[in-house]
Scaffold this active site. Structure first.
Site, PDB file in Angstrom:
ATOM      1  CG  LEU A 125      -1.867   1.181   1.403  1.00 59.32           C
ATOM      2  CD1 LEU A 125      -2.869   1.258   0.257  1.00 59.32           C
ATOM      3  CD2 LEU A 125      -2.621   1.085   2.737  1.00 59.32           C
ATOM      4  CD  GLU A 127       2.009   4.660  -4.279  1.00 57.82           C
ATOM      5  OE1 GLU A 127       2.060   5.891  -4.507  1.00 57.82           O
ATOM      6  OE2 GLU A 127       1.327   3.863  -4.934  1.00 57.82           O
ATOM      7  N   GLY A 131       2.159   7.807   2.724  1.00 57.82           N
ATOM      8  CA  GLY A 131       2.121   6.864   3.838  1.00 57.82           C
ATOM      9  C   GLY A 131       0.773   6.951   4.521  1.00 57.82           C
ATOM     10  N   GLY A 341      22.301  -0.310  32.864  1.00 56.73           N
ATOM     11  CA  GLY A 341      23.219  -0.373  31.725  1.00 56.73           C
ATOM     12  C   GLY A 341      23.126  -1.690  30.967  1.00 56.73           C
ATOM     13  CD  GLU A 364      -1.190  -3.566  10.013  1.00 57.58           C
ATOM     14  OE1 GLU A 364      -2.393  -3.568  10.285  1.00 57.58           O
ATOM     15  OE2 GLU A 364      -0.512  -4.577   9.844  1.00 57.58           O
ATOM     16  CB  THR A 366       1.149   7.352  12.692  1.00 56.87           C
ATOM     17  OG1 THR A 366       0.130   8.317  12.371  1.00 56.87           O
ATOM     18  CG2 THR A 366       2.106   7.210  11.519  1.00 56.87           C
TER      19      THR A 366
HETATM   20  P1  FAD Z   1       3.900  10.094   7.091  1.00 52.44           P
HETATM   21  O1  FAD Z   1       2.537   9.747   6.607  1.00 52.44           O
HETATM   22  O2  FAD Z   1       4.743  10.955   6.233  1.00 52.44           O
HETATM   23  O3  FAD Z   1       3.759  10.739   8.527  1.00 52.44           O
HETATM   24  C1  FAD Z   1       4.785  11.536   9.117  1.00 52.44           C
HETATM   25  C2  FAD Z   1       4.231  12.133  10.415  1.00 52.44           C
HETATM   26  O4  FAD Z   1       3.122  12.984  10.138  1.00 52.44           O
HETATM   27  C3  FAD Z   1       3.709  11.063  11.381  1.00 52.44           C
HETATM   28  O5  FAD Z   1       3.980  11.436  12.685  1.00 52.44           O
HETATM   29  C4  FAD Z   1       2.200  11.080  11.145  1.00 52.44           C
HETATM   30  O6  FAD Z   1       1.462  10.632  12.265  1.00 52.44           O
HETATM   31  C5  FAD Z   1       1.984  12.575  10.882  1.00 52.44           C
HETATM   32  N1  FAD Z   1       0.772  12.822  10.125  1.00 52.44           N
HETATM   33  C6  FAD Z   1       0.521  12.524   8.824  1.00 52.44           C
HETATM   34  N2  FAD Z   1      -0.721  12.914   8.488  1.00 52.44           N
HETATM   35  C7  FAD Z   1      -1.266  13.466   9.590  1.00 52.44           C
HETATM   36  C8  FAD Z   1      -2.531  14.059   9.885  1.00 52.44           C
HETATM   37  N3  FAD Z   1      -3.516  14.123   8.973  1.00 52.44           N
HETATM   38  N4  FAD Z   1      -2.723  14.552  11.121  1.00 52.44           N
HETATM   39  C9  FAD Z   1      -1.756  14.450  12.058  1.00 52.44           C
HETATM   40  N5  FAD Z   1      -0.557  13.913  11.854  1.00 52.44           N
HETATM   41  C10 FAD Z   1      -0.317  13.427  10.625  1.00 52.44           C
HETATM   42  N6  FAD Z   1       3.276  -0.276   4.469  1.00 52.44           N
HETATM   43  C11 FAD Z   1       2.651  -1.197   3.663  1.00 52.44           C
HETATM   44  O7  FAD Z   1       1.876  -0.843   2.776  1.00 52.44           O
HETATM   45  N7  FAD Z   1       2.889  -2.526   3.813  1.00 52.44           N
HETATM   46  C12 FAD Z   1       3.735  -3.027   4.754  1.00 52.44           C
HETATM   47  O8  FAD Z   1       3.905  -4.249   4.863  1.00 52.44           O
HETATM   48  C13 FAD Z   1       4.417  -2.082   5.609  1.00 52.44           C
HETATM   49  N8  FAD Z   1       5.335  -2.518   6.522  1.00 52.44           N
HETATM   50  C14 FAD Z   1       6.109  -1.591   7.183  1.00 52.44           C
HETATM   51  C15 FAD Z   1       7.190  -2.030   7.958  1.00 52.44           C
HETATM   52  C16 FAD Z   1       8.027  -1.100   8.576  1.00 52.44           C
HETATM   53  C17 FAD Z   1       9.205  -1.586   9.357  1.00 52.44           C
HETATM   54  C18 FAD Z   1       7.756   0.281   8.447  1.00 52.44           C
HETATM   55  C19 FAD Z   1       8.644   1.319   9.091  1.00 52.44           C
HETATM   56  C20 FAD Z   1       6.689   0.718   7.712  1.00 52.44           C
HETATM   57  C21 FAD Z   1       5.863  -0.197   7.056  1.00 52.44           C
HETATM   58  N9  FAD Z   1       4.820   0.224   6.226  1.00 52.44           N
HETATM   59  C22 FAD Z   1       4.154  -0.701   5.434  1.00 52.44           C
HETATM   60  C23 FAD Z   1       4.569   1.646   6.029  1.00 52.44           C
HETATM   61  C24 FAD Z   1       3.814   2.286   7.180  1.00 52.44           C
HETATM   62  O9  FAD Z   1       2.486   1.856   7.192  1.00 52.44           O
HETATM   63  C25 FAD Z   1       3.975   3.800   7.033  1.00 52.44           C
HETATM   64  O10 FAD Z   1       5.322   4.095   7.356  1.00 52.44           O
HETATM   65  C26 FAD Z   1       3.013   4.565   7.927  1.00 52.44           C
HETATM   66  O11 FAD Z   1       1.697   4.427   7.449  1.00 52.44           O
HETATM   67  C27 FAD Z   1       3.356   6.060   8.026  1.00 52.44           C
HETATM   68  O12 FAD Z   1       3.555   6.602   6.764  1.00 52.44           O
HETATM   69  P2  FAD Z   1       4.887   7.494   6.500  1.00 52.44           P
HETATM   70  O13 FAD Z   1       6.044   6.695   6.987  1.00 52.44           O
HETATM   71  O14 FAD Z   1       4.866   7.903   5.082  1.00 52.44           O
HETATM   72  O15 FAD Z   1       4.719   8.743   7.440  1.00 52.44           O
END
Ligand code: FAD
Length: 384
Positions: A125, A127, A131, A341, A364, A366
């Site tokens: 999902l 990209e 996110g 430690g 899934e 934040t």
């Molecule tokens: P961003 O969306 O850029 O968010 C950055 C910050 O802004 C966060 O603090 C967020 O809470 C905040 N924020 C964003 N929008 C808002 C809003 N409207 N209001 C308030 N705060 C906001 N994805 C998949 O599709 N499949 C997977 O199997 C998968 N596995 C993963 C495994 C790992 C180890 C990791 C690190 C990520 C994985 N992900 C996967 C992706 C994960 O779901 C995303 O990283 C997550 O959804 C957050 O997106 P982002 O990293 O782009 O952060």
């Protein structure tokens, strides 16, 4: 809700405990340091039935309930979150979504392999540029004129990505009439044009195969589409609603492991001429962990109970995921404090628990996104 486990549920939990003790615990430190879980674990998870817990028996599953699924997920999370994640994604996000949305052909094609561990599934999902705002994804699906689609785009942070045989992929089909025009596709990972790159250097879940997927003119037939054209966003959101319960259960496992480790240590370690268990501030640390464990577990079990009784559960799942993930971070951090430690080196388990817990508040959805989902359900106002 009945909080007593049935005999069957207690037996499943014991099976998971024994499995963790035998197949996971001896290798946890080596897998973490080597940045790779032994892939043989997938077959073993399949043999013991953990990759098909809630899938119907006719497709190779065990037909179990969601509380049993939570119990197994908790035990795996207690053992190693990297292994827990394999199950949460391959079964929780992929197989269960195929079971819910797939036609007979999809189910026969993929479910027996996913539940046996012959296949691994991944969920594509996120990209690089989208996110939290997943509905704005930019991977494109263009009709090929023969009923199929041509896919182009990049997926980021995909758990199981380099191991997977099939990716449940979400792409914007520009000509689709449905919500945001997103459609879901089941794409075999050996399809020409699909390449994968392992993402190294993660803070936690180091044993897990997290990957970037690049799709360049990937051709899929009409039969690859899961659900109707334009239904993909609903497919993704329904998968994540159940997936959040699975993450929450994994977090309960982390918090329980933190509690077990801390309680064990306070009786052994002496400072100021007595076991540190006799210092009141140390007792405060472990009692805080214990309350977090109980609260997180009860919220998680409530989601399982709602699902098993066919009741609405999505908001409760967000609450459980929000609380349990924050609780797991707190619990692991408190346990690390108890170890002083020694908690900071990986000969002791609590540092890894903290590193593994940290991502649970991110993926899934934040913690902020869970709060917006809960807030929207309470106020009727979307604040995204
Ligand atoms: P961003 O969306 O850029 O968010 C950055 C910050 O802004 C966060 O603090 C967020 O809470 C905040 N924020 C964003 N929008 C808002 C809003 N409207 N209001 C308030 N705060 C906001 N994805 C998949 O599709 N499949 C997977 O199997 C998968 N596995 C993963 C495994 C790992 C180890 C990791 C690190 C990520 C994985 N992900 C996967 C992706 C994960 O779901 C995303 O990283 C997550 O959804 C957050 O997106 P982002 O990293 O782009 O952060």
């Amino acid at each position: 809700m009945n909080l007593e486990l049935s005999e069957e549920q207690a037996a499943v939990r014991q099976l998971a405990r024994d499995f963790v003790e035998r197949e996971i615990a001896p290798h946890v430190v080596a897998w973490d340091r080597g940045e790779e879980v032994d892939r043989a674990i997938v077959k073993k998870l399949g043999e013991v039935g953990f990759l098909g817990l809630t899938v119907d028996e006719e497709y190779g599953g065990c037909g179990g309930d969601h509380l049993a699924y939570c119990l197994v997920t908790e035990e795996l999370g207690r053992g190693d979150s990297s292994v827990r994640g394999i199950v949460s994604v391959s079964l929780g996000l992929v197989a269960k979504t195929i079971a819910a949305w797939g036609d007979e052909e999809h189910k026969r094609r993929w479910l027996p392999g996913l539940t046996s561990g012959e296949y691994v599934g991944c969920f594509g999902l996120t990209e690089p540029g989208t996110g939290s705002d997943a509905g704005n994804l930019t991977t494109r699906a263009v009709r090929d004129g023969a009923g199929g689609h041509v896919l182009n785009g990049t997926k980021m942070f995909i758990t199981n990505g380099t191991w997977a045989d099939v990716v449940l992929l979400f792409a914007r089909s520009t000509d689709a009439p449905g919500h945001k025009g997103v459609s879901a596709f089941l794409v075999p990972t050996d399809t020409p044009g699909l390449t994968r790159r392992t993402i190294h250097g993660k803070l936690g879940l180091r044993g897990q195969a997290t990957a970037e997927l690049v799709l360049e003119d990937v051709r899929v037939p009409a039969s690859a589409m899961l659900g109707e054209e334009g239904q993909g966003f609903s497919v993704a959101m329904s998968a994540l609603a159940k997936g959040r319960m699975s993450v929450a259960a994994g977090c309960v496992g982390i918090a329980q492991a933190a509690l077990d480790a801390a309680v064990g240590y306070v009786g052994e370690r002496e400072q100021f001429g007595k076991p540190i268990a006799r210092h009141q501030l140390v007792q405060e640390l472990i009692s805080d962990i214990a309350v977090d464990v109980d609260a997180a577990r009860l919220l998680t079990w409530r989601v399982a109970d709602l699902i098993d009784r066919g009741r609405p559960f999505a908001v409760q799942s967000s609450k459980a995921k929000l609380f349990a993930s924050e609780a797991a971070v707190r619990a692991a951090n408190n346990a690390l404090q108890v170890f002083g430690g020694y908690g900071y080196i990986d000969e002791y388990p609590v540092g890894k628990l903290l590193r593994d817990a940290r991502v649970m508040t991110l993926y899934e959805g934040t913690s902020q996104i869970q709060k917006l989902l809960i807030g929207r359900s309470l106020t009727g106002v979307s604040a995204f």
